[in-house]
Design a protein around this motif. Structure first.
Motif, PDB file in Angstrom:
ATOM      1  N   SER A   1       7.618  -3.751  11.531  1.00 32.50           N
ATOM      2  CA  SER A   1       8.834  -4.394  12.017  1.00 32.50           C
ATOM      3  C   SER A   1       9.155  -3.935  13.430  1.00 32.50           C
ATOM      4  O   SER A   1       8.629  -2.938  13.909  1.00 32.50           O
ATOM      5  CB  SER A   1      10.008  -4.050  11.098  1.00 32.50           C
TER       6      SER A   1
ATOM      7  N   ASN B   1      -4.438  -0.286  11.026  1.00 27.46           N
ATOM      8  CA  ASN B   1      -3.851  -1.610  10.920  1.00 27.46           C
ATOM      9  C   ASN B   1      -2.478  -1.507  10.295  1.00 27.46           C
ATOM     10  O   ASN B   1      -2.307  -0.870   9.241  1.00 27.46           O
ATOM     11  CB  ASN B   1      -4.751  -2.511  10.064  1.00 27.46           C
ATOM     12  N   HIS B   2      -1.488  -2.109  10.938  1.00 26.93           N
ATOM     13  CA  HIS B   2      -0.117  -2.122  10.396  1.00 26.93           C
ATOM     14  C   HIS B   2       0.465  -3.497  10.662  1.00 26.93           C
ATOM     15  O   HIS B   2       1.445  -3.653  11.407  1.00 26.93           O
ATOM     16  CB  HIS B   2       0.742  -1.001  10.991  1.00 26.93           C
ATOM     17  N   SER B   3      -0.129  -4.481  10.018  1.00 28.09           N
ATOM     18  CA  SER B   3       0.180  -5.879  10.310  1.00 28.09           C
ATOM     19  C   SER B   3       1.594  -6.286   9.916  1.00 28.09           C
ATOM     20  O   SER B   3       2.098  -7.300  10.390  1.00 28.09           O
ATOM     21  CB  SER B   3      -0.831  -6.794   9.627  1.00 28.09           C
ATOM     22  N   THR B   4       2.241  -5.513   9.046  1.00 29.85           N
ATOM     23  CA  THR B   4       3.600  -5.874   8.610  1.00 29.85           C
ATOM     24  C   THR B   4       4.669  -5.045   9.320  1.00 29.85           C
ATOM     25  O   THR B   4       5.813  -4.998   8.886  1.00 29.85           O
ATOM     26  CB  THR B   4       3.738  -5.702   7.094  1.00 29.85           C
TER      27      THR B   4
ATOM     28  N   ASP C   1       0.747  -7.269  20.044  1.00 28.64           N
ATOM     29  CA  ASP C   1       1.485  -7.784  18.876  1.00 28.64           C
ATOM     30  C   ASP C   1       1.918  -6.670  17.928  1.00 28.64           C
ATOM     31  O   ASP C   1       2.576  -6.930  16.926  1.00 28.64           O
ATOM     32  CB  ASP C   1       0.667  -8.829  18.128  1.00 28.64           C
ATOM     33  N   ARG C   2       1.539  -5.435  18.237  1.00 29.15           N
ATOM     34  CA  ARG C   2       1.920  -4.230  17.470  1.00 29.15           C
ATOM     35  C   ARG C   2       1.356  -4.196  16.054  1.00 29.15           C
ATOM     36  O   ARG C   2       1.770  -3.390  15.252  1.00 29.15           O
ATOM     37  CB  ARG C   2       3.429  -4.048  17.439  1.00 29.15           C
ATOM     38  N   LYS C   3       0.394  -5.053  15.759  1.00 28.44           N
ATOM     39  CA  LYS C   3      -0.129  -5.078  14.401  1.00 28.44           C
ATOM     40  C   LYS C   3      -1.244  -4.071  14.183  1.00 28.44           C
ATOM     41  O   LYS C   3      -1.711  -3.895  13.049  1.00 28.44           O
ATOM     42  CB  LYS C   3      -0.604  -6.491  14.059  1.00 28.44           C
ATOM     43  N   SER C   4      -1.689  -3.430  15.215  1.00 30.86           N
ATOM     44  CA  SER C   4      -2.692  -2.381  15.057  1.00 30.86           C
ATOM     45  C   SER C   4      -2.596  -1.391  16.204  1.00 30.86           C
ATOM     46  O   SER C   4      -1.971  -1.669  17.237  1.00 30.86           O
ATOM     47  CB  SER C   4      -4.112  -2.962  14.987  1.00 30.86           C
TER      48      SER C   4
ATOM     49  N   THR D   1       0.114   1.009   6.085  1.00 33.76           N
ATOM     50  CA  THR D   1      -0.974   1.073   7.062  1.00 33.76           C
ATOM     51  C   THR D   1      -2.299   1.060   6.346  1.00 33.76           C
ATOM     52  O   THR D   1      -2.401   1.452   5.177  1.00 33.76           O
ATOM     53  CB  THR D   1      -0.872   2.339   7.918  1.00 33.76           C
TER      54      THR D   1
END
Lengths: 115, 113
Positions: B28, B23-26, B67-70, B4
């Motif tokens: 799963s 931000n947690h762009s990776t 998109d759950r990326k943030s 993060t």
């Protein structure tokens, strides 16, 4: 009061001395953890125990040993203390329900100084 | 575990909403977003967690992008006692994943009078 109890709260050791940090929880949690926190840093996992009878290494296990004595108690031992182990140590516990490991409960910490 | 990214520090006026980004762009598909806070010298305190839907409890609200990326943690009416370091953490669901929480450096939130 329910929660995680750590003893002692403060400790000063001389280099080479050994000691055990005690942790007990009364919430019937299955998992327990030991973290250390150095000044200005986040918490780093030392060891954890997913359930009674099991223990696993975390990020920084060197110089430490642990014992999951029973479901309630998880102790952390320093066999030969070094100045680099000066830190605040936090114990935590958590419980899993289905697929989710719900929030950790942390103890108030043990402030250890090795001189 | 996914990593993060959080701003190192933020300020907020007392009584106003504090919005803390993460931000947690990776991330799963099976990873939850958890928020904890640590008030000076105390053990971290659990605040809230979520998977993909927005969540609210008595402490805060968690908004997760589609998109759950943030995500954003919202303290609706910040008080001086909310001054703390806030940690955003992602980890897998318990089944098949580790039990560990990996803490980064978090965001130091200062609530000003």
């Amino acid at each position: 009061n329910a929660g995680v109890t750590q003893t002692p709260k403060f400790q000063v050791l001389k280099t080479g001395q050994s000691m055990t940090l005690q942790c007990a929880q009364d919430m019937n949690h299955n998992s327990m953890y030991w973290y250390r926190q150095d000044p200005g840093m986040g918490l780093r996992l030392i060891y954890y125990s997913a359930s009674e009878g099991t223990t696993d290494k975390g990020e920084v296990p060197n110089g430490y040993n642990v014992s999951r004595l029973n479901k309630r108690e998880f102790s952390l031992r320093l066999e030969s203390a070094a100045p680099s182990q000066t830190s605040v140590y936090f114990c935590a516990s958590s419980i899993r329900t289905g697929l989710v490991n719900y929030g950790y409960t942390f103890g108030s910490g043990t402030r250890l100084t090795v001189v | 575990d996914a990593k993060t990214t959080q701003p190192p520090s933020m300020d907020c006026a007392e009584g106003r909403a504090a919005n803390l980004p993460c931000n947690h762009s990776t991330i799963s598909g099976n990873e939850y977003v958890y928020w904890y806070r640590q008030i000076h010298s105390q053990g971290p305190q659990y605040i809230i967690h979520g998977l993909k839907n927005n969540e609210t409890n008595e402490m805060a609200s968690l908004i997760i992008t589609e998109d759950r990326k943030s995500s954003t943690l919202i303290l609706p009416h910040a008080t001086l006692r909310d001054t703390a370091v806030y940690y955003c953490i992602v980890r897998p669901t318990a089944q098949g994943g580790s039990e560990k929480l990996v803490f980064g450096k978090g965001t130091k939130l200062t609530v000003n009078p």
